[in-house]
Design an enzyme around this catalytic site. Structure first.
Site: not given
Ligand code: GLN
Length: 542
Positions: A21, A24, A27, A79, A156, A196, A200, A362, A389, A514, A516
């Site tokens: 696993s 890639g 990608i 992904d 699997d 090797k 594969t 988080g 966040c 977020h 990102e």
């Molecule tokens: N734990 C926080 C909430 O639930 C922030 C969530 C996060 O950072 N994505 O609001």
């Protein structure tokens, strides 16, 4: 009956994995998508995750990396983030198919009596549901190509119904409309001094035992493999020798479309699926420019990511990529230093040589105090700092603690705190009791002028993706604002605080969403660009 010849046919490219696993496949799939998009084709991408979880929402980032959130609020496999970045599209959440979703639908239908007394079985009921979900996507747009990546490794147990469904799909759609790409790994044995091919050969044999013959084998390896080895693989795995393609480890993941292109993969696909495109000359010039910008020598900017999942970089994939995109845009080279916040007291010496600090999202209490220490350090030392966040929550908590609310906290961390500067909204409390959970997916946000955020975006109305339960507590808004906190962005009705800043600081921005997830290599996210620029300025002052 519709004559299939006269309607636009969607063609399918199915990507399986062998040997190990993390080889890639994601990608590789995203890179194939980039090549096909460069021919002007309309491409959709599906990720199949054979695990039993319904979605990625409850998966520990340590095991599966980050949870990627789609615009329509699905918590999906990372992904999908690669597909969105390489294809420059926004994918709907049903692009992530899991065993959990498939079985849920089938059992739901069985409970409603929709199978009319039939004995419900993996074949045909589960396999039909899988094909139905795939076709749902292909029918949702006039797609020329649908890429389907099957997660896990051939062999699997949990992949078997999916392989069977994909085999049936090829049979039903026609051999010329469905092709298979098998991605494997070629280990190098130091003791023998050679690469090797046996693993594969074995994994291809395993794939063929399901009735699926690969059309292309993509061999991943640490170093390039030679022509003889490719010939050997072609011979044993029964594919054309031109269809054995090697993608050795690349300096940047964004190089992979170029490597596949140099190996004429576009041509192979166009031939195999009879695509009406000119695949003879590369169409990846603008992509190559981005790769060059990522790779050229540039001044360094050192950014700390202070979070609790730092042992596994994949836990912060989209943030890492967004920083790389911003670096290419400026252009600077962003070095990322991962620093664990899961400590009683953060050793701020670790932050001394860094030009900017990013506090990611988080869940839960663990690691928050370390984040608060980093924020305090950034305020004191005027280091550019970007909170996302839970990172934004931590910024608000630390600002409140410094401004008249000792031990202020988020209700997520300390339910009975006297100063819950981050809390559940009354409305959410009700929803929560009914089992509803998070604010997920895209929401509009209105930016206030004279803020770093407005300056970065250059527009007033934006839309960003969310994944959280807790919000800035408006009870504290007026007072914190009077003490120097700026509310830089809110929901259009001004009710939910979406971005906070502080004035007396070179760059202190925390956002509830977020950003990102929307960054692209060809379109770096404005907040990341602005943050990295501020960190670059800081590096010059040293
Ligand atoms: N734990 C926080 C909430 O639930 C922030 C969530 C996060 O950072 N994505 O609001």
């Amino acid at each position: 009956m519709i004559n299939k010849e006269w309607v636009l046919l969607t063609k399918y490219i199915i990507i399986t994995g062998g040997v190990v696993s993390s080889v890639g496949k994601g990608i590789t799939s995203a890179s194939l998508g980039r090549i096909l998009r460069s021919y002007g084709l309309k491409v959709a991408a599906i990720k199949i995750d054979p695990y039993l979880n319904w979605d990625s929402g409850t998966l520990n980032p340590y095991q599966h990396g980050e949870v990627f959130v789609t615009f329509d609020g699905m918590e999906t496999d990372l992904d999908l983030g690669h597909y969105e970045r390489f294809l420059d599209v926004e994918l709907p959440g049903n692009s992530n198919i899991t065993t959990g979703k498939v079985y849920e639908s089938v059992i739901d239908k069985e409970r409603k009596g929709e199978f009319l007394g039939a004995c419900v079985q993996v074949i045909p009921h589960i396999t039909d549901e899988i094909k139905h979900r795939i076709r749902d996507i292909s029918e949702s747009g006039d797609y020329d190509i649908v890429l389907i990546e099957l997660g896990g490794t051939v062999g699997d147990i949990e992949s078997q119904p999916f392989l069977e469904a994909l085999r049936q799909l090829r049979n039903e759609e026609g051999l010329s409309n469905v092709m298979f790409v098998h991605v494997t790994f070629i280990p190098y044995l130091n003791a023998a001094g050679e690469f090797k091919t046996k693993p594969t050969q074995h994994s291809t044999k395993e794939l063929r035992s399901t009735g699926i013959n690969p059309d292309i084998i993509v061999c991943r390896s640490q170093e390039p493999i030679d022509k003889d080895l490719k010939q050997k693989i072609a011979h044993f795995c029964d594919v054309d020798s031109k269809a054995v393609v090697n993608t050795p480890d690349a300096g940047s993941i964004y190089e992979v479309p170029l490597v596949l292109d140099e190996n004429n993969v576009g041509n192979l696909i166009a031939d195999r699926l009879s695509l009406d495109v000119d695949a003879n000359s590369s169409k990846l010039d603008s992509w190559r420019e981005i790769v060059d910008l990522i790779k050229i020598d540039k001044p360094n900017v050192n950014i700390a990511i202070v979070g609790k999942y730092v042992e596994l970089e994949d836990a912060y994939t989209s943030i890492r990529e967004a920083l790389i995109h911003a670096g290419a845009d400026i252009p600077v080279n962003v070095n990322i230093e991962f620093i664990s916040s899961d400590v009683d007291n953060l050793d701020t010496n670790l932050l001394k040589d860094l030009d900017g600090i990013l506090i990611p999202g988080g869940f839960g209490e663990r690691g928050v105090e370390g984040k608060l220490d980093a924020i305090d350090y950034a305020i004191e030392n005027k280091i550019p700092i970007f909170g996302i966040c839970l990172g934004m929550h931590s910024m608000v908590i630390q600002f409140a603690r410094r401004n008249g609310y000792p031990n202020a906290n988020s209700a997520e961390i300390d339910e009975d705190n006297k100063y819950p500067v981050i809390d559940l909204m009354e409305e959410q409390k009700k929803i929560n009791n009914m089992g509803g959970t998070m604010r997920l997916g895209s929401y509009d946000c209105k930016l206030n002028k004279d803020t770093k955020s407005f300056e970065a975006y250059g527009e007033e109305n934006i839309s960003e993706r969310h994944r959280h339960r807790f919000e800035f507590n408006n009870e504290f808004r007026k007072d914190l604002e009077s003490k120097g906190l700026t509310v830089a962005g809110t929901s259009p009705d001004d009710f939910l605080v979406e971005i906070v800043e502080i004035k007396d600081h070179p760059w202190f921005v925390g956002c509830q969403f977020h950003p990102e997830f929307k960054s692209r290599p060809n379109r770096a996210h404005p907040l990341f660009v602005s943050f990295v620029k501020a960190a670059f300025d800081n590096s010059k002052n040293k």
